[in-house]
Motif scaffolding. Structure first.
Motif, PDB file in Angstrom:
ATOM      1  N   TYR A  29       0.789  -1.231   0.000  1.00 60.70           N
ATOM      2  CA  TYR A  29       0.000   0.000   0.000  1.00 60.70           C
ATOM      3  C   TYR A  29       0.819   1.278   0.000  1.00 60.70           C
ATOM      4  O   TYR A  29       0.281   2.346  -0.269  1.00 60.70           O
ATOM      5  CB  TYR A  29      -0.936   0.021   1.219  1.00 60.70           C
ATOM      6  N   GLY A  30       2.094   1.196   0.366  1.00 62.90           N
ATOM      7  CA  GLY A  30       2.842   2.441   0.446  1.00 62.90           C
ATOM      8  C   GLY A  30       4.335   2.231   0.543  1.00 62.90           C
ATOM      9  O   GLY A  30       4.847   1.138   0.337  1.00 62.90           O
ATOM     10  N   GLU A  31       5.010   3.315   0.871  1.00 63.62           N
ATOM     11  CA  GLU A  31       6.466   3.325   0.975  1.00 63.62           C
ATOM     12  C   GLU A  31       6.875   3.195   2.427  1.00 63.62           C
ATOM     13  O   GLU A  31       6.390   3.921   3.295  1.00 63.62           O
ATOM     14  CB  GLU A  31       7.024   4.640   0.416  1.00 63.62           C
ATOM     15  N   TRP A  32       7.789   2.282   2.683  1.00 64.43           N
ATOM     16  CA  TRP A  32       8.306   2.049   4.018  1.00 64.43           C
ATOM     17  C   TRP A  32       9.263   3.164   4.389  1.00 64.43           C
ATOM     18  O   TRP A  32      10.224   3.441   3.684  1.00 64.43           O
ATOM     19  CB  TRP A  32       9.009   0.704   4.036  1.00 64.43           C
ATOM     20  N   LEU A  33       9.004   3.844   5.503  1.00 65.99           N
ATOM     21  CA  LEU A  33       9.866   4.933   5.955  1.00 65.99           C
ATOM     22  C   LEU A  33      10.791   4.481   7.074  1.00 65.99           C
ATOM     23  O   LEU A  33      11.982   4.767   7.056  1.00 65.99           O
ATOM     24  CB  LEU A  33       9.031   6.112   6.459  1.00 65.99           C
ATOM     25  N   GLN A  34      10.219   3.824   8.067  1.00 62.14           N
ATOM     26  CA  GLN A  34      10.981   3.341   9.210  1.00 62.14           C
ATOM     27  C   GLN A  34      10.327   2.063   9.699  1.00 62.14           C
ATOM     28  O   GLN A  34       9.316   1.632   9.162  1.00 62.14           O
ATOM     29  CB  GLN A  34      11.019   4.387  10.321  1.00 62.14           C
ATOM     30  N   LEU A  35      10.875   1.477  10.747  1.00 56.64           N
ATOM     31  CA  LEU A  35      10.462   0.166  11.221  1.00 56.64           C
ATOM     32  C   LEU A  35       8.953  -0.085  11.137  1.00 56.64           C
ATOM     33  O   LEU A  35       8.521  -1.043  10.530  1.00 56.64           O
ATOM     34  CB  LEU A  35      10.953  -0.056  12.662  1.00 56.64           C
ATOM     35  N   SER A  36       8.143   0.735  11.717  1.00 57.21           N
ATOM     36  CA  SER A  36       6.696   0.544  11.699  1.00 57.21           C
ATOM     37  C   SER A  36       5.977   1.780  11.202  1.00 57.21           C
ATOM     38  O   SER A  36       4.913   2.157  11.700  1.00 57.21           O
ATOM     39  CB  SER A  36       6.206   0.180  13.108  1.00 57.21           C
ATOM     40  N   VAL A  37       6.554   2.426  10.188  1.00 60.46           N
ATOM     41  CA  VAL A  37       5.985   3.655   9.638  1.00 60.46           C
ATOM     42  C   VAL A  37       6.002   3.594   8.109  1.00 60.46           C
ATOM     43  O   VAL A  37       7.034   3.304   7.505  1.00 60.46           O
ATOM     44  CB  VAL A  37       6.775   4.905  10.104  1.00 60.46           C
TER      45      VAL A  37
END
Length: 97
Positions: A29-37
């Motif tokens: 669904y989206g782009e991974w920014l950080q561990l759980s974000v």
């Protein structure tokens, strides 16, 4: 796509197996920014699909998921202070199936 909003999705999942399941769903669904974000560009239908999918994975007494609507994706210009790795806002892309 029209009517897309930019969302910031963050989660705190207490069980590693459920955490991996949520992470796997979020990668679609989206782009991974950080561990759980993650940051996601979604229309209302994709938002509803994601919410329903996550709702079935998590344990409501133990886990927590936040979906923050930052507004219309084409109008949002995120003001982000990024230390370390470079931050890149999600851009609309064509998907060929």
């Amino acid at each position: 796509m029209k009517n897309e909003h930019l969302y910031l999705v963050t989660y705190d999942i207490s069980d590693p197996k459920r955490w991996r399941a949520v992470f796997k769903v979020m990668k679609g669904y989206g782009e991974w920014l950080q561990l759980s974000v993650f940051q996601c560009r979604m229309n209302s239908r994709r938002h509803a699909d994601l919410t329903a999918t996550l709702d079935q994975i998590i344990h409501h007494r133990e886990d927590h998921v936040l979906l923050m609507d930052l507004g219309p994706a084409d109008a949002v210009d995120p003001r982000v202070t990024s230390l370390g790795k470079t931050f890149k806002a999600v851009q609309r892309e064509s998907i060929i199936v």
